[in-house]
Scaffold this motif. Structure first.
Motif, PDB file in Angstrom:
ATOM      1  N   HIS A  10       0.894  -1.290  -0.264  1.00  0.00           N
ATOM      2  CA  HIS A  10       0.072  -0.077  -0.054  1.00  0.00           C
ATOM      3  C   HIS A  10       1.027   1.420  -0.030  1.00  0.00           C
ATOM      4  CE1 HIS A  10       0.570  -0.209   4.473  1.00  0.00           C
ATOM      5  NE2 HIS A  10       0.474   1.058   4.293  1.00  0.00           N
ATOM      6  N   VAL A  11       0.171   2.434  -0.269  1.00  0.00           N
ATOM      7  CA  VAL A  11       0.882   3.679  -0.436  1.00  0.00           C
ATOM      8  C   VAL A  11      -0.105   4.671   0.577  1.00  0.00           C
ATOM      9  CG1 VAL A  11       1.320   5.763  -1.832  1.00  0.00           C
ATOM     10  CG2 VAL A  11       1.608   3.328  -2.839  1.00  0.00           C
ATOM     11  N   GLY A  12       0.663   5.126   1.564  1.00  0.00           N
ATOM     12  CA  GLY A  12      -0.039   6.067   2.407  1.00  0.00           C
ATOM     13  C   GLY A  12       0.156   7.384   1.940  1.00  0.00           C
ATOM     14  N   ILE A  13      -1.031   8.159   1.747  1.00  0.00           N
ATOM     15  CA  ILE A  13      -1.006   9.497   1.355  1.00  0.00           C
ATOM     16  C   ILE A  13      -1.207  10.692   2.314  1.00  0.00           C
ATOM     17  CG2 ILE A  13      -2.167  11.229  -0.168  1.00  0.00           C
ATOM     18  CD1 ILE A  13      -2.895   8.811  -1.964  1.00  0.00           C
ATOM     19  N   ASN A  14      -0.368  11.353   2.686  1.00  0.00           N
ATOM     20  CA  ASN A  14      -0.537  12.548   3.859  1.00  0.00           C
ATOM     21  C   ASN A  14      -1.326  13.649   3.325  1.00  0.00           C
ATOM     22  OD1 ASN A  14       0.842  10.834   5.707  1.00  0.00           O
ATOM     23  ND2 ASN A  14       2.690  11.875   5.111  1.00  0.00           N
ATOM     24  N   PRO A  15      -2.392  14.338   3.755  1.00  0.00           N
ATOM     25  CA  PRO A  15      -3.115  15.363   3.564  1.00  0.00           C
ATOM     26  C   PRO A  15      -2.430  16.633   3.923  1.00  0.00           C
ATOM     27  CG  PRO A  15      -4.069  14.641   5.293  1.00  0.00           C
ATOM     28  CD  PRO A  15      -2.926  13.597   5.053  1.00  0.00           C
ATOM     29  N   GLU A  16      -2.668  17.598   3.336  1.00  0.00           N
ATOM     30  CA  GLU A  16      -2.149  19.077   3.772  1.00  0.00           C
ATOM     31  C   GLU A  16      -3.348  19.510   4.503  1.00  0.00           C
ATOM     32  OE1 GLU A  16       0.782  20.646   3.815  1.00  0.00           O
ATOM     33  OE2 GLU A  16       1.513  18.951   2.840  1.00  0.00           O
ATOM     34  N   THR A  17      -4.813  19.135   4.121  1.00  0.00           N
ATOM     35  CA  THR A  17      -5.916  19.644   4.489  1.00  0.00           C
ATOM     36  C   THR A  17      -6.896  18.618   4.464  1.00  0.00           C
ATOM     37  OG1 THR A  17      -6.789  20.440   2.483  1.00  0.00           O
ATOM     38  CG2 THR A  17      -5.585  22.220   3.990  1.00  0.00           C
ATOM     39  N   ALA A  18      -8.004  18.611   5.289  1.00  0.00           N
ATOM     40  CA  ALA A  18      -9.236  17.743   5.415  1.00  0.00           C
ATOM     41  C   ALA A  18      -9.740  17.835   3.924  1.00  0.00           C
ATOM     42  CB  ALA A  18     -10.080  18.157   6.216  1.00  0.00           C
ATOM     43  N   GLU A  19      -9.786  19.032   3.172  1.00  0.00           N
ATOM     44  CA  GLU A  19     -10.379  19.167   1.849  1.00  0.00           C
ATOM     45  C   GLU A  19      -9.755  18.536   0.697  1.00  0.00           C
ATOM     46  OE1 GLU A  19      -9.715  21.997   4.097  1.00  0.00           O
ATOM     47  OE2 GLU A  19     -11.815  22.177   4.722  1.00  0.00           O
ATOM     48  N   GLU A  20      -8.158  18.524   1.158  1.00  0.00           N
ATOM     49  CA  GLU A  20      -7.517  18.027  -0.090  1.00  0.00           C
ATOM     50  C   GLU A  20      -7.735  16.420  -0.010  1.00  0.00           C
ATOM     51  OE1 GLU A  20      -3.354  19.340  -0.628  1.00  0.00           O
ATOM     52  OE2 GLU A  20      -2.843  17.230   0.661  1.00  0.00           O
ATOM     53  N   MET A  21      -7.613  15.972   1.225  1.00  0.00           N
ATOM     54  CA  MET A  21      -7.882  14.465   1.383  1.00  0.00           C
ATOM     55  C   MET A  21      -9.258  13.956   0.850  1.00  0.00           C
ATOM     56  SD  MET A  21      -6.490  11.610   1.992  1.00  0.00           S
ATOM     57  CE  MET A  21      -5.029  12.319   2.316  1.00  0.00           C
ATOM     58  N   GLY A  58       1.011  11.777   8.443  1.00  0.00           N
ATOM     59  CA  GLY A  58       1.554  10.596   9.121  1.00  0.00           C
ATOM     60  C   GLY A  58       2.920  10.662   8.721  1.00  0.00           C
ATOM     61  N   ARG A  59       3.526   9.362   9.155  1.00  0.00           N
ATOM     62  CA  ARG A  59       5.038   9.539   8.743  1.00  0.00           C
ATOM     63  C   ARG A  59       5.267   9.950   7.424  1.00  0.00           C
ATOM     64  NH1 ARG A  59       8.690   6.521  12.206  1.00  0.00           N
ATOM     65  NH2 ARG A  59       7.652   5.935  14.217  1.00  0.00           N
ATOM     66  N   GLY A  60       6.531  10.340   7.264  1.00  0.00           N
ATOM     67  CA  GLY A  60       6.965  10.684   5.873  1.00  0.00           C
ATOM     68  C   GLY A  60       6.730  12.027   5.406  1.00  0.00           C
ATOM     69  N   THR A  61       7.457  12.929   4.742  1.00  0.00           N
ATOM     70  CA  THR A  61       6.877  14.393   4.257  1.00  0.00           C
ATOM     71  C   THR A  61       5.896  14.044   3.383  1.00  0.00           C
ATOM     72  OG1 THR A  61       9.146  14.927   4.561  1.00  0.00           O
ATOM     73  CG2 THR A  61       7.690  16.423   3.258  1.00  0.00           C
ATOM     74  N   LYS A  62       5.782  13.100   2.173  1.00  0.00           N
ATOM     75  CA  LYS A  62       4.797  13.100   1.301  1.00  0.00           C
ATOM     76  C   LYS A  62       3.703  11.761   1.632  1.00  0.00           C
ATOM     77  CE  LYS A  62       7.904  14.510  -2.319  1.00  0.00           C
ATOM     78  NZ  LYS A  62       8.661  13.974  -3.404  1.00  0.00           N
ATOM     79  N   GLY A  63       4.175  10.969   2.390  1.00  0.00           N
ATOM     80  CA  GLY A  63       3.658   9.859   2.919  1.00  0.00           C
ATOM     81  C   GLY A  63       4.414   8.606   3.107  1.00  0.00           C
ATOM     82  N   HIS A  64       3.995   7.386   2.924  1.00  0.00           N
ATOM     83  CA  HIS A  64       4.774   6.307   3.284  1.00  0.00           C
ATOM     84  C   HIS A  64       4.402   5.095   2.273  1.00  0.00           C
ATOM     85  CE1 HIS A  64       0.876   5.198   5.487  1.00  0.00           C
ATOM     86  NE2 HIS A  64       1.234   3.870   5.266  1.00  0.00           N
ATOM     87  N   LEU A  65       5.455   4.117   2.120  1.00  0.00           N
ATOM     88  CA  LEU A  65       5.002   2.989   1.359  1.00  0.00           C
ATOM     89  C   LEU A  65       5.430   1.712   2.190  1.00  0.00           C
ATOM     90  CD1 LEU A  65       7.516   3.935  -1.620  1.00  0.00           C
ATOM     91  CD2 LEU A  65       5.124   4.367  -1.424  1.00  0.00           C
ATOM     92  N   GLY A  66       4.189   1.046   2.229  1.00  0.00           N
ATOM     93  CA  GLY A  66       4.134  -0.301   3.044  1.00  0.00           C
ATOM     94  C   GLY A  66       4.563  -1.525   2.283  1.00  0.00           C
ATOM     95  N   PHE A  67       5.642  -2.273   2.520  1.00  0.00           N
ATOM     96  CA  PHE A  67       6.184  -3.397   1.886  1.00  0.00           C
ATOM     97  C   PHE A  67       5.967  -4.491   2.511  1.00  0.00           C
ATOM     98  CE2 PHE A  67       8.352   0.153  -0.196  1.00  0.00           C
ATOM     99  CZ  PHE A  67       8.376  -0.334  -1.509  1.00  0.00           C
TER     100      PHE A  67
END
Length: 120
Positions: A10-21, A58-67
């Motif tokens: 999976h790829v985790g995506i971090n939002p900047e705002t609730a609207e963006e998410m 969450g973790r990571g500036t842009k998000g995270h990758l789960g392996f």
């Protein structure tokens, strides 16, 4: 050199705002036709649990990758031999005491990386 058995789950995506998410969740659902999955206290899953939408950054500036790896001990050993380190504070364990999840200490191109002992 051994090949580490890893597969992107999976790829985790971090939002900047609730609207963006909300916009990203809507695109995945309405435009791509991918179903939303389970909700957890910190995220929503979509696209068959392949995308994790973080409710807050969450973790990571842009998000995270789960392996996923079928052999957590071997993967950790081989990654350490290649110079990577692990954040022991991020370790999560199953009820039987086996390691279920752990993050690398370093981000790679703005993404945190974690290993999972389960595919979902």
């Amino acid at each position: 050199m051994k090949t580490i058995a890893l597969s992107l789950v999976h790829v985790g995506i971090n939002p900047e705002t609730a609207e963006e998410m909300d916009a990203m969740r809507g695109f995945i659902r309405d435009v791509l036709g991918m179903k939303e999955g389970q909700e957890t206290p910190i995220s929503w899953f979509g696209a068959g649990n392949r995308i994790e939408f973080m409710k807050e950054k969450g973790r990571g500036t842009k998000g995270h990758l789960g392996f996923y790896t079928p052999n957590m001990d071997q993967a950790i050993r081989e990654l350490k031999a290649q110079g990577y380190s692990f954040d022991q504070d991020s370790a999560q364990y199953d009820e039987d005491g086996s390691l279920r999840l752990i993050y690398l200490t370093e981000e790679i191109n703005g993404f945190a990386i974690h290993l999972l002992s389960r595919e979902s």
